[in-house]
Design a protein around this motif. Structure first.
Motif: not given
Length: 402
Positions: A190, A202, A227
């Motif tokens: 990530v 993402i 994230e």
């Protein structure tokens, strides 16, 4: 376009190409952040585990996440490629991927919206200067309608199902990480992807839809925080502020405010790109934060957009404050410590040593002084030798006269 939301990318290498793609993806998401916030607020307030549970108003959650948000993304992507005509065709095409899949089609919208707009752009170039006067509107409307319908069918039968399978595959991978208590390892993928400006793809394209499914069952999801956690970025910027190059230290306080309170994570990406080893700091911070979320059972009810500490707190369910805030704090601390170590606590910042120039100046002054003393000594010796020679000549002259 990309310069509005991300730094202008120069060069033609692989990294520059990926960053440019990430900039386009950010350009599709960022103008629609207000809609994401509206959906997040409705979700946080009115779902059964929300602050003000309301079955009637909770009916808004599903249509917004499954239809409205993907269509807005497809509309924006189409507009970026071919103006208003591209926007309309992109929105129609996006409806195809929405119908063709059972998961939120953010990623599908990012693909089909610009693609449909590019096709209508080619069609317009094909008919340019070939339409007889009076038929322009007819041709424009029918060409847009035909392309939009065709792309919607392609989205429903082709792109939608493919993206759904990709999403399910990603979900299986995440589920495997969760079941084996390895979810912190997701930060290894990530965080580097974020730095290449793929954070929106993402978060909203993969983790968001997976989190929606999990939150519908459990009332919250840890995937919304993989994230969007502002802690790793904050720790990195703090490391730069205290131990980074002196030329950069003055810029970090403003960057911290924009990143942590404003939620614009892109502000710290250039700090990593200028010293690639610093990616280890945000990976470590992200992994530590995720581990803390897992241990404390923390989760959010919706995607915090943008990734501001205010948005994170707003999307926290009742009774979940401790785990969420602790995860952010630990992620910040770990990222700061690792970043500071990578910067050598100021010794490896890249600044020239402070003692070099003064030492050089002192050496130059000393050399000048020595040279001056040597010159004085030489001139004194020469004068003395001349005096002795004069004395010898005078003595010889006296002896001759005698």
């Amino acid at each position: 376009m990309a310069s509005v939301y991300t730094p202008t990318v120069e060069g033609t290498g692989v990294k520059a190409t990926i960053q440019r793609i990430g900039g386009h993806l950010a350009g599709m998401i960022m103008p629609n952040i207000g809609a994401f916030i509206a959906w997040g607020l409705i979700t946080a307030l009115f779902i059964p585990t929300g602050w003000l549970p309301n079955a009637t108003l909770a009916e808004l959650v599903g249509p917004i996440i499954s239809s409205l948000l993907p269509i807005l993304i497809g509309y924006t992507g189409g507009r970026m490629v071919h103006g208003q005509r591209g926007a309309v065709v992109g929105a129609v095409a996006t409806m195809g991927v929405v119908v063709g899949a059972d998961v939120p089609m953010f990623l599908g919208a990012m693909i089909i919206g610009p693609l449909a707009a590019y096709i209508i752009k080619l069609v317009d170039k094909l008919f340019e200067d070939r339409i007889k006067p009076g038929f322009e509107m007819l041709v424009d409307n029918f060409s847009a309608g035909i392309v939009g319908a065709a792309m919607a069918i392609l989205g429903a039968l082709g792109i939608g199902p493919v993206v759904e399978q990709v999403t399910k595959f990603a979900g299986s991978g995440v589920e495997w990480l969760v079941s084996n208590n390895l979810l912190p390892l997701a930060s290894v993928l990530v965080e580097p992807a974020k730095v290449l400006f793929l954070n929106n793809a993402i978060n909203h394209g993969v983790l968001g839809p997976l989190g929606v499914t999990e939150a519908a069952q459990a009332g919250k999801s840890i995937l919304f925080m993989l994230e969007s956690n502002p802690g790793p970025g904050l720790g990195l910027l703090l490391a730069y502020m205290f131990f980074g190059p002196r030329l950069l230290r003055a810029s970090t306080p403003a960057a911290i405010i924009i990143q942590f309170f404003g939620g614009i994570h892109e502000i710290y990406f250039p700090y990593v790109l200028m010293k690639p080893r610093m990616i280890l700091a945000v990976i470590a911070g992200g992994a530590a934060g995720v581990a803390t979320f897992m241990i404390t059972g923390a989760g959010l009810v919706a995607t915090p957009a943008p990734g501001s500490i205010f948005a994170v707190i707003t999307m926290t369910p009742r009774g979940g404050w401790f785990g969420v805030i602790l995860g952010v704090v630990i992620a910040t601390g770990v990222s700061f410590l690792v970043g500071a170590a990578l910067l050598g606590f100021g010794k490896a910042s890249g600044d020239p040593k402070e003692e070099e120039q003064p030492a050089t100046e002192e050496a130059s002054a000393a050399e000048a002084e020595i040279a001056g003393s040597d010159s004085d000594s030489d001139s004194g010796s020469n004068e003395k030798a001349n005096d002795n020679n004069g004395a010898r000549k005078d003595g010889a002259h006296v002896m001759k006269e005698v």
